[in-house]
Write a protein that holds these residues in place. Structure first.
Motif, PDB file in Angstrom:
ATOM      1  N   GLU A 154       0.737  -1.255   0.140  1.00  0.00           N
ATOM      2  CA  GLU A 154      -0.053  -0.158   0.133  1.00  0.00           C
ATOM      3  C   GLU A 154       0.586   1.258  -0.305  1.00  0.00           C
ATOM      4  OE1 GLU A 154      -3.679  -1.153   2.732  1.00  0.00           O
ATOM      5  OE2 GLU A 154      -1.782  -1.120   3.810  1.00  0.00           O
ATOM      6  N   ALA A 155       1.916   0.970   0.987  1.00  0.00           N
ATOM      7  CA  ALA A 155       2.843   2.154   0.873  1.00  0.00           C
ATOM      8  C   ALA A 155       3.516   2.442  -0.568  1.00  0.00           C
ATOM      9  CB  ALA A 155       3.970   2.583   1.483  1.00  0.00           C
ATOM     10  N   MET A 156       4.023   1.915  -1.193  1.00  0.00           N
ATOM     11  CA  MET A 156       4.119   1.660  -2.651  1.00  0.00           C
ATOM     12  C   MET A 156       3.886   2.417  -3.293  1.00  0.00           C
ATOM     13  SD  MET A 156       7.324   0.972  -2.536  1.00  0.00           S
ATOM     14  CE  MET A 156       7.802   0.897  -4.167  1.00  0.00           C
ATOM     15  N   LYS A 157       2.358   1.528  -3.809  1.00  0.00           N
ATOM     16  CA  LYS A 157       0.696   2.440  -4.124  1.00  0.00           C
ATOM     17  C   LYS A 157       1.096   4.014  -4.017  1.00  0.00           C
ATOM     18  CE  LYS A 157      -2.400  -0.301  -5.511  1.00  0.00           C
ATOM     19  NZ  LYS A 157      -3.495  -0.805  -5.292  1.00  0.00           N
ATOM     20  N   GLU A 158       0.708   4.048  -2.611  1.00  0.00           N
ATOM     21  CA  GLU A 158       0.489   5.686  -2.204  1.00  0.00           C
ATOM     22  C   GLU A 158       1.819   6.277  -2.930  1.00  0.00           C
ATOM     23  OE1 GLU A 158      -0.553   8.925  -0.961  1.00  0.00           O
ATOM     24  OE2 GLU A 158      -1.493   6.745  -0.692  1.00  0.00           O
ATOM     25  N   LEU A 159       3.088   6.170  -2.674  1.00  0.00           N
ATOM     26  CA  LEU A 159       4.620   7.011  -3.415  1.00  0.00           C
ATOM     27  C   LEU A 159       4.131   6.786  -4.886  1.00  0.00           C
ATOM     28  CD1 LEU A 159       7.566   7.809  -2.819  1.00  0.00           C
ATOM     29  CD2 LEU A 159       8.043   4.950  -3.043  1.00  0.00           C
ATOM     30  N   VAL A 160       3.551   5.772  -4.942  1.00  0.00           N
ATOM     31  CA  VAL A 160       4.105   6.555  -6.181  1.00  0.00           C
ATOM     32  C   VAL A 160       3.216   6.983  -7.158  1.00  0.00           C
ATOM     33  CG1 VAL A 160       3.020   4.508  -8.956  1.00  0.00           C
ATOM     34  CG2 VAL A 160       4.600   3.732  -7.562  1.00  0.00           C
ATOM     35  N   ASN A 170      13.505  12.238  -2.118  1.00  0.00           N
ATOM     36  CA  ASN A 170      14.444  11.511  -1.093  1.00  0.00           C
ATOM     37  C   ASN A 170      14.409  11.285   0.497  1.00  0.00           C
ATOM     38  OD1 ASN A 170      16.072  11.795  -3.185  1.00  0.00           O
ATOM     39  ND2 ASN A 170      17.005  14.137  -3.468  1.00  0.00           N
ATOM     40  N   THR A 171      13.220  12.255   0.813  1.00  0.00           N
ATOM     41  CA  THR A 171      12.524  11.842   1.911  1.00  0.00           C
ATOM     42  C   THR A 171      11.356  11.984   2.084  1.00  0.00           C
ATOM     43  OG1 THR A 171      14.414  13.316   2.972  1.00  0.00           O
ATOM     44  CG2 THR A 171      12.534  12.294   4.618  1.00  0.00           C
ATOM     45  N   ILE A 172      11.314  10.607   2.323  1.00  0.00           N
ATOM     46  CA  ILE A 172       9.170  10.280   2.444  1.00  0.00           C
ATOM     47  C   ILE A 172       9.068  10.151   4.320  1.00  0.00           C
ATOM     48  CG2 ILE A 172       7.697   7.884   2.086  1.00  0.00           C
ATOM     49  CD1 ILE A 172       9.843   7.483   0.071  1.00  0.00           C
ATOM     50  N   TYR A 173       8.294  10.818   4.222  1.00  0.00           N
ATOM     51  CA  TYR A 173       6.956  11.190   5.411  1.00  0.00           C
ATOM     52  C   TYR A 173       5.907  10.903   5.833  1.00  0.00           C
ATOM     53  CZ  TYR A 173      10.654  15.922   5.732  1.00  0.00           C
ATOM     54  OH  TYR A 173      11.763  16.627   5.251  1.00  0.00           O
ATOM     55  N   VAL A 174       6.412   9.703   7.165  1.00  0.00           N
ATOM     56  CA  VAL A 174       5.361   8.910   7.451  1.00  0.00           C
ATOM     57  C   VAL A 174       5.109  10.061   9.459  1.00  0.00           C
ATOM     58  CG1 VAL A 174       4.925   7.322   8.420  1.00  0.00           C
ATOM     59  CG2 VAL A 174       7.220   7.169   7.272  1.00  0.00           C
ATOM     60  N   VAL A 175       2.785   9.673   8.624  1.00  0.00           N
ATOM     61  CA  VAL A 175       2.514   9.684   9.781  1.00  0.00           C
ATOM     62  C   VAL A 175       1.756   9.701  10.293  1.00  0.00           C
ATOM     63  CG1 VAL A 175       2.969  12.224   8.721  1.00  0.00           C
ATOM     64  CG2 VAL A 175       0.795  10.989   8.148  1.00  0.00           C
ATOM     65  N   ASP A 176       0.955   9.419  11.353  1.00  0.00           N
ATOM     66  CA  ASP A 176      -0.346   8.530  12.575  1.00  0.00           C
ATOM     67  C   ASP A 176      -1.603   9.210  11.222  1.00  0.00           C
ATOM     68  OD1 ASP A 176      -0.714  10.964  13.635  1.00  0.00           O
ATOM     69  OD2 ASP A 176       0.355  10.468  15.087  1.00  0.00           O
ATOM     70  N   ASP A 177      -2.427   8.781  12.040  1.00  0.00           N
ATOM     71  CA  ASP A 177      -4.340   8.653  11.384  1.00  0.00           C
ATOM     72  C   ASP A 177      -4.752   9.846  11.725  1.00  0.00           C
ATOM     73  OD1 ASP A 177      -4.211   6.204  10.345  1.00  0.00           O
ATOM     74  OD2 ASP A 177      -4.735   5.087  13.024  1.00  0.00           O
ATOM     75  N   ASN A 178      -3.543  10.852  13.216  1.00  0.00           N
ATOM     76  CA  ASN A 178      -4.215  12.208  12.857  1.00  0.00           C
ATOM     77  C   ASN A 178      -3.318  13.157  12.088  1.00  0.00           C
ATOM     78  OD1 ASN A 178      -6.226  11.594  15.074  1.00  0.00           O
ATOM     79  ND2 ASN A 178      -4.771  11.044  16.760  1.00  0.00           N
ATOM     80  N   ASN A 179      -2.297  12.694  11.366  1.00  0.00           N
ATOM     81  CA  ASN A 179      -1.814  13.153  10.599  1.00  0.00           C
ATOM     82  C   ASN A 179      -0.795  13.801  11.452  1.00  0.00           C
ATOM     83  OD1 ASN A 179      -1.052  14.157   7.791  1.00  0.00           O
ATOM     84  ND2 ASN A 179      -2.078  16.140   7.603  1.00  0.00           N
ATOM     85  N   ILE A 180      -0.379  13.440  12.813  1.00  0.00           N
ATOM     86  CA  ILE A 180       1.190  12.968  13.511  1.00  0.00           C
ATOM     87  C   ILE A 180       2.395  13.662  12.835  1.00  0.00           C
ATOM     88  CG2 ILE A 180       1.874  13.910  15.708  1.00  0.00           C
ATOM     89  CD1 ILE A 180      -0.424  15.394  15.136  1.00  0.00           C
ATOM     90  N   TYR A 181       3.325  13.736  13.023  1.00  0.00           N
ATOM     91  CA  TYR A 181       4.412  13.172  12.406  1.00  0.00           C
ATOM     92  C   TYR A 181       5.208  12.092  13.328  1.00  0.00           C
ATOM     93  CZ  TYR A 181       9.757  13.106  11.196  1.00  0.00           C
ATOM     94  OH  TYR A 181      10.703  12.295  11.151  1.00  0.00           O
ATOM     95  N   TYR A 182       5.115  10.767  12.191  1.00  0.00           N
ATOM     96  CA  TYR A 182       5.649   9.941  12.961  1.00  0.00           C
ATOM     97  C   TYR A 182       7.456   9.094  13.006  1.00  0.00           C
ATOM     98  CZ  TYR A 182       5.563   4.726  14.620  1.00  0.00           C
ATOM     99  OH  TYR A 182       5.509   3.417  14.906  1.00  0.00           O
ATOM    100  N   GLY A 183       7.810   9.719  11.913  1.00  0.00           N
ATOM    101  CA  GLY A 183       8.924   9.617  11.420  1.00  0.00           C
ATOM    102  C   GLY A 183       9.162  10.008  10.176  1.00  0.00           C
TER     103      GLY A 183
END
Length: 195
Positions: A154-160, A170-183
């Protein structure tokens, strides 16, 4: 080597006997920064012909390298119609478009922004909503963000899907369900040794 590339790209552009397609093909061998440097050496009529040969996307790439030479920006932007210039700005990353807009008159800036499509206009206006001394005025809206609950597939599909609009992968940001920075995930090209 840089001087050789600059002279080569300038000579290719100046040769009016060459077809548009041949000029486009020859210029494809040069980096956009070299073409941006060469454009500064051309007369107005040759530049106007070149913008038509390059098209909106390529002109936008080249104009993004003009931010270090503000003395040329307003002149080059006014060589395009307001609609053409707005189209070029729309194809640029919002932070690059703002750098260009910062170097035109206030009247020209407002006219260009008003002719931009809504999404591009919103991105530019977001950056302008911050004072110059705030970090938000230096940000980019060109990034990819995925949810931390996605599977790899799913992440690859979203990335594409997002990469169609945002080429900064170069940097892919990851957020939680509340759209808060996760990593974040950092991408680096493999070195030749690793191949």
């Amino acid at each position: 080597e840089i001087t050789t590339r600059l002279v080569g790209s300038e000579m290719c552009i100046r040769d009016s006997s060459k077809s548009d397609e041949l000029i486009r093909r020859k210029l494809s061998k040069y980096h956009e920064n070299d073409i941006a440097d060469a454009i500064k050496l051309l007369d107005k009529d040759t530049r106007i012909r070149l913008y038509k040969i390059l098209g909106v996307d390529w002109t936008a790439e080249i104009f993004s390298y003009l931010e270090d030479t503000p003395e040329y920006i307003e002149e080059f932007m006014t060589e395009l119609s307001v609609d053409e210039a707005a189209d070029v700005l729309e194809k640029m990353d919002a932070d690059d478009a703002v750098d260009i807009l910062d170097n035109v008159s206030e009247e020209e800036r407002q006219a260009l922004i008003s002719h931009m499509e809504k999404d591009a206009k919103d991105d530019v206006c977001l950056i302008y909503s911050y004072d110059d001394d705030e970090i938000g005025s230096k940000m980019t809206t060109n990034f990819i963000c995925i949810n931390n609950k996605l599977t790899i597939k799913e992440a690859m599909k979203e990335l594409v899907a997002q990469a169609e609009e945002n080429d900064n992968v170069n940097t892919i940001y990851v957020v939680d369900d509340n759209n808060i920075y996760y990593g974040c995930l950092l991408y680096t090209s493999p070195s030749p040794r690793d191949a």
